[in-house]
Design an enzyme around this catalytic site. Structure first.
Site, mmCIF file in Angstrom:
data_model
loop_
_atom_site.group_PDB
_atom_site.id
_atom_site.type_symbol
_atom_site.label_atom_id
_atom_site.label_comp_id
_atom_site.label_asym_id
_atom_site.label_seq_id
_atom_site.Cartn_x
_atom_site.Cartn_y
_atom_site.Cartn_z
ATOM 1 N N LEU A 24 53.556 50.355 38.728
ATOM 2 C CA LEU A 24 54.194 50.305 37.411
ATOM 3 C C LEU A 24 53.176 50.603 36.324
ATOM 4 C CD1 LEU A 24 56.267 47.151 38.290
ATOM 5 C CD2 LEU A 24 57.239 49.402 37.727
ATOM 6 N N PRO A 25 53.651 51.070 35.137
ATOM 7 C CA PRO A 25 52.695 51.591 34.153
ATOM 8 C C PRO A 25 51.816 50.542 33.480
ATOM 9 C CG PRO A 25 54.967 51.750 33.341
ATOM 10 C CD PRO A 25 55.051 51.337 34.769
ATOM 11 N N THR A 82 47.171 49.686 38.050
ATOM 12 C CA THR A 82 45.929 49.191 37.447
ATOM 13 C C THR A 82 46.339 48.170 36.404
ATOM 14 O OG1 THR A 82 45.000 51.390 37.767
ATOM 15 C CG2 THR A 82 43.777 49.883 36.339
ATOM 16 N N LYS A 93 38.446 48.854 40.488
ATOM 17 C CA LYS A 93 39.192 49.989 39.925
ATOM 18 C C LYS A 93 38.816 50.236 38.455
ATOM 19 C CE LYS A 93 42.566 52.905 39.053
ATOM 20 N NZ LYS A 93 42.310 54.334 39.211
ATOM 21 N N LYS A 126 44.908 52.087 28.260
ATOM 22 C CA LYS A 126 45.163 50.737 28.803
ATOM 23 C C LYS A 126 44.033 50.324 29.744
ATOM 24 C CE LYS A 126 47.444 50.804 32.471
ATOM 25 N NZ LYS A 126 47.233 50.927 33.901
HETATM 26 P P1 NAD Z 1 54.391 56.592 35.476
HETATM 27 O O1 NAD Z 1 54.650 56.211 34.051
HETATM 28 O O2 NAD Z 1 54.475 58.014 35.897
HETATM 29 O O3 NAD Z 1 55.360 55.747 36.443
HETATM 30 C C1 NAD Z 1 55.774 54.449 36.218
HETATM 31 C C2 NAD Z 1 57.178 54.290 36.807
HETATM 32 O O4 NAD Z 1 57.585 52.927 36.610
HETATM 33 C C3 NAD Z 1 58.242 55.155 36.113
HETATM 34 O O5 NAD Z 1 59.010 55.860 37.058
HETATM 35 C C4 NAD Z 1 59.094 54.144 35.335
HETATM 36 O O6 NAD Z 1 60.452 54.542 35.206
HETATM 37 C C5 NAD Z 1 58.940 52.926 36.230
HETATM 38 N N1 NAD Z 1 59.250 51.671 35.540
HETATM 39 C C6 NAD Z 1 58.886 51.302 34.289
HETATM 40 N N2 NAD Z 1 59.348 50.052 34.016
HETATM 41 C C7 NAD Z 1 60.017 49.648 35.130
HETATM 42 C C8 NAD Z 1 60.701 48.453 35.476
HETATM 43 N N3 NAD Z 1 60.799 47.424 34.612
HETATM 44 N N4 NAD Z 1 61.270 48.363 36.704
HETATM 45 C C9 NAD Z 1 61.183 49.388 37.588
HETATM 46 N N5 NAD Z 1 60.544 50.559 37.315
HETATM 47 C C10 NAD Z 1 59.956 50.677 36.104
HETATM 48 O O7 NAD Z 1 52.943 55.974 35.792
HETATM 49 P P2 NAD Z 1 51.914 56.465 36.937
HETATM 50 O O8 NAD Z 1 51.066 57.553 36.373
HETATM 51 O O9 NAD Z 1 52.661 56.647 38.213
HETATM 52 O O10 NAD Z 1 50.994 55.150 37.010
HETATM 53 C C11 NAD Z 1 51.410 53.956 37.681
HETATM 54 C C12 NAD Z 1 50.206 53.034 37.783
HETATM 55 O O11 NAD Z 1 49.191 53.664 38.570
HETATM 56 C C13 NAD Z 1 49.547 52.701 36.434
HETATM 57 O O12 NAD Z 1 49.098 51.382 36.444
HETATM 58 C C14 NAD Z 1 48.394 53.668 36.359
HETATM 59 O O13 NAD Z 1 47.359 53.185 35.536
HETATM 60 C C15 NAD Z 1 48.000 53.764 37.815
HETATM 61 N N6 NAD Z 1 47.319 55.009 38.204
HETATM 62 C C16 NAD Z 1 47.783 56.231 37.798
HETATM 63 C C17 NAD Z 1 47.104 57.387 38.202
HETATM 64 C C18 NAD Z 1 47.548 58.773 37.772
HETATM 65 O O14 NAD Z 1 46.777 59.724 38.000
HETATM 66 N N7 NAD Z 1 48.742 58.957 37.213
HETATM 67 C C19 NAD Z 1 45.992 57.296 39.042
HETATM 68 C C20 NAD Z 1 45.574 56.048 39.471
HETATM 69 C C21 NAD Z 1 46.247 54.903 39.048
#
Ligand code: NAD
Length: 297
Positions: free
Chosen positions: A65-66, A95, A170, A239
């Protein structure tokens, strides 16, 4: 074999959940975005209407989740995972910082649920291809149940039993990644203003001691072509850097570079836009130096 639960099917979560499906594992998913759920349902995942419904139907459940407050709400909120009938182990792949990891471990334990933090590194491509690195902490006795699932996503490291140890690792990783983008932006901008060819500069850096993840990956894919679409939102990177700087301060460590990069990310959100990719940090550095950040490649 019982269902694996997966909540949060965004850029990272969808790639990881699809890998579980590709391995033929039964998966039950939830996301607030219907399109995200539909993509997984097409791949044979069962769709659930809520986080709690996932926790009613899976013993091991993963979330990606974000933002930390969303993770907390989905896991410990009134209609969240903690209320689920079947769930025994919850794994946070997001994260979300070590302090939340501790609160999650305490809050879930009250419901008889074990908690792991297992944030990931390797980007959207790594998630799709099962080439992430994962930094996990949680009860060692349950690691043999968690590790085989995480191995579908890449290489899983066990950092210890202390909740949040994986999150701390991380944050350190992302500090290095974000600082590399910022310093690469500064060096590249200097060279461009002096008349050097940016593509040539990257070629040279990648054969020299200045090489880093930004010169190897981010510039060739997203900055040189001026697409700024690497796949990690500046909002999420901001964040991470806020969590990192705050956590370091609490440990008595002042992050000189980290503080500057956190502020550069805030400016990226203000000046490039809230939807900016984290590679757009380069645009802010360029604009400060009088280059047109919106110039074509
Ligand atoms: P994203 O915004 O693409 O995905 C988040 C998902 O969560 C979305 O599909 C959203 O609809 C869903 N969501 C939001 N609120 C919700 C709720 N209450 N219930 C259910 N679903 C819900 O984010 P991401 O890029 O996939 O990142 C996710 C996590 O991974 C973050 O913590 C980020 O820091 C970490 N991360 C991301 C990357 C990257 O390259 N994108 C790399 C490493 C770590």
């Amino acid at each position: 074999m019982s269902n694996i639960g997966f909540i949060g099917l965004g850029r990272m979560g969808s790639g990881m959940a699809l890998r579980l499906r590709a391995a033929g594992l039964p998966v039950i998913v939830h996301d607030v975005s219907h399109e995200a759920v539909a993509r997984l349902a097409e791949a044979g995942a069962q769709a659930a209407q809520s986080a709690r419904a996932v926790a009613d139907a899976s013993e091991i459940l993963l979330v990606s989740l974000p933002m930390p407050d969303i993770v907390e709400q989905v896991l410990l909120g009134p209609d969240g995972v903690a209320q689920g009938k079947a769930v025994k182990i919850a794994v946070d792949l997001s994260t979300s910082g070590p302090q939340l990891a501790q609160r999650l471990a305490d809050g879930l334990a009250k419901h008889g649920i074990a908690s792991f933090d297992a944030p990931v590194s390797g980007g959207v491509k790594g998630a799709r291809e099962g080439r992430l690195s994962l930094m996990a902490s949680g009860p060692a006795a349950l690691w043999p149940q968690v590790e085989p699932i995480l191995q579908h996503f890449g290489k899983a490291f066990f950092m210890g039993e202390t909740p949040g140890a994986g999150q701390t690792m991380k944050l350190v990783n992302n500090l290095l990644g974000a600082v590399a983008i910022a310093v690469t932006a500064e060096g590249m901008t200097m060279g461009i203003k002096a008349g050097l060819d940016p593509a040539k500069m990257i070629e040279v850096l990648n054969q020299s001691t200045g090489v880093n993840a930004a010169t190897k990956d981010k510039w060739p894919r997203s900055v040189l072509p001026r697409t700024f679409d690497f796949g990690f939102a500046a909002a999420l990177s901001y964040k991470d850097m806020r969590l990192c700087v705050d956590e370091a301060e609490a440990l008595g460590v002042h992050l000189m570079l980290g503080t500057h990069v956190r502020d550069l990310l805030r400016r990226t959100l203000e000046e490039v836009g809230e939807d900016a990719d984290f590679t757009a940090m380069a645009k802010v550095v360029e604009a400060d130096a009088g280059l047109d950040p919106d110039r074509p490649a």
